[in-house]
Design a protein around this motif. Sequence first.
Motif, PDB file in Angstrom:
ATOM      1  N   PRO A   1       0.279  -0.969  -0.185  1.00  0.00           N
ATOM      2  CA  PRO A   1       0.353  -0.068  -0.311  1.00  0.00           C
ATOM      3  C   PRO A   1       0.971   1.192  -0.251  1.00  0.00           C
ATOM      4  O   PRO A   1       1.864   1.235   0.206  1.00  0.00           O
ATOM      5  CB  PRO A   1      -0.857   0.131   1.452  1.00  0.00           C
ATOM      6  CG  PRO A   1      -0.219  -1.723   1.695  1.00  0.00           C
ATOM      7  CD  PRO A   1       0.536  -1.973   1.196  1.00  0.00           C
ATOM      8  N   PRO A   2       0.261   2.270  -0.511  1.00  0.00           N
ATOM      9  CA  PRO A   2       1.077   3.598  -0.694  1.00  0.00           C
ATOM     10  C   PRO A   2       1.598   3.526   1.135  1.00  0.00           C
ATOM     11  O   PRO A   2       2.913   4.759   1.001  1.00  0.00           O
ATOM     12  CB  PRO A   2       0.072   4.530  -1.062  1.00  0.00           C
ATOM     13  CG  PRO A   2      -1.154   4.153  -1.902  1.00  0.00           C
ATOM     14  CD  PRO A   2      -0.932   2.454  -0.853  1.00  0.00           C
ATOM     15  N   HIS A   3       1.894   3.566   1.841  1.00  0.00           N
ATOM     16  CA  HIS A   3       1.909   4.034   2.683  1.00  0.00           C
ATOM     17  C   HIS A   3       2.825   3.729   3.946  1.00  0.00           C
ATOM     18  O   HIS A   3       3.137   3.966   5.018  1.00  0.00           O
ATOM     19  CB  HIS A   3       0.868   4.208   3.911  1.00  0.00           C
ATOM     20  CG  HIS A   3       0.242   2.963   4.907  1.00  0.00           C
ATOM     21  ND1 HIS A   3      -0.963   2.199   3.438  1.00  0.00           N
ATOM     22  CD2 HIS A   3       0.391   1.797   5.410  1.00  0.00           C
ATOM     23  CE1 HIS A   3      -0.846   1.161   4.570  1.00  0.00           C
ATOM     24  NE2 HIS A   3      -0.400   0.783   5.453  1.00  0.00           N
ATOM     25  N   TYR A   4       3.124   2.166   3.068  1.00  0.00           N
ATOM     26  CA  TYR A   4       4.560   1.779   3.552  1.00  0.00           C
ATOM     27  C   TYR A   4       5.744   2.916   3.034  1.00  0.00           C
ATOM     28  O   TYR A   4       5.853   2.820   2.042  1.00  0.00           O
ATOM     29  CB  TYR A   4       4.745   0.231   2.505  1.00  0.00           C
ATOM     30  CG  TYR A   4       3.966  -0.785   4.012  1.00  0.00           C
ATOM     31  CD1 TYR A   4       4.914  -1.332   5.071  1.00  0.00           C
ATOM     32  CD2 TYR A   4       2.919  -0.889   3.171  1.00  0.00           C
ATOM     33  CE1 TYR A   4       3.425  -1.805   5.111  1.00  0.00           C
ATOM     34  CE2 TYR A   4       1.798  -2.089   4.355  1.00  0.00           C
ATOM     35  CZ  TYR A   4       2.463  -2.638   4.959  1.00  0.00           C
ATOM     36  OH  TYR A   4       1.937  -3.738   6.044  1.00  0.00           O
TER      37      TYR A   4
END
Length: 71
Positions: free
Chosen positions: A68-71
């Motif tokens: 996911p983009p928040h990693y």
Amino acid sequence: MDPALELRLTDLESRVAHHERMAEEMSQVIFQQGQMIDRMTAQLRRLRDQLADAEFSGGRSPQDDRPPPHY
């Protein structure tokens, strides 16, 4: 030739011509329907193969493997 017999013969010839024309038209319709059935069968086979591939892969796409983009 007897006029009544000649009239009957003319009527029969007209009916035969009409039936021949109807048979030819029906033959053409049946041929077109056969072609349509062949196309639809091929399309159904492709869709079935696509569905089987999607089920085999678990319904996941390569984008599902990305974090996911928040990693």
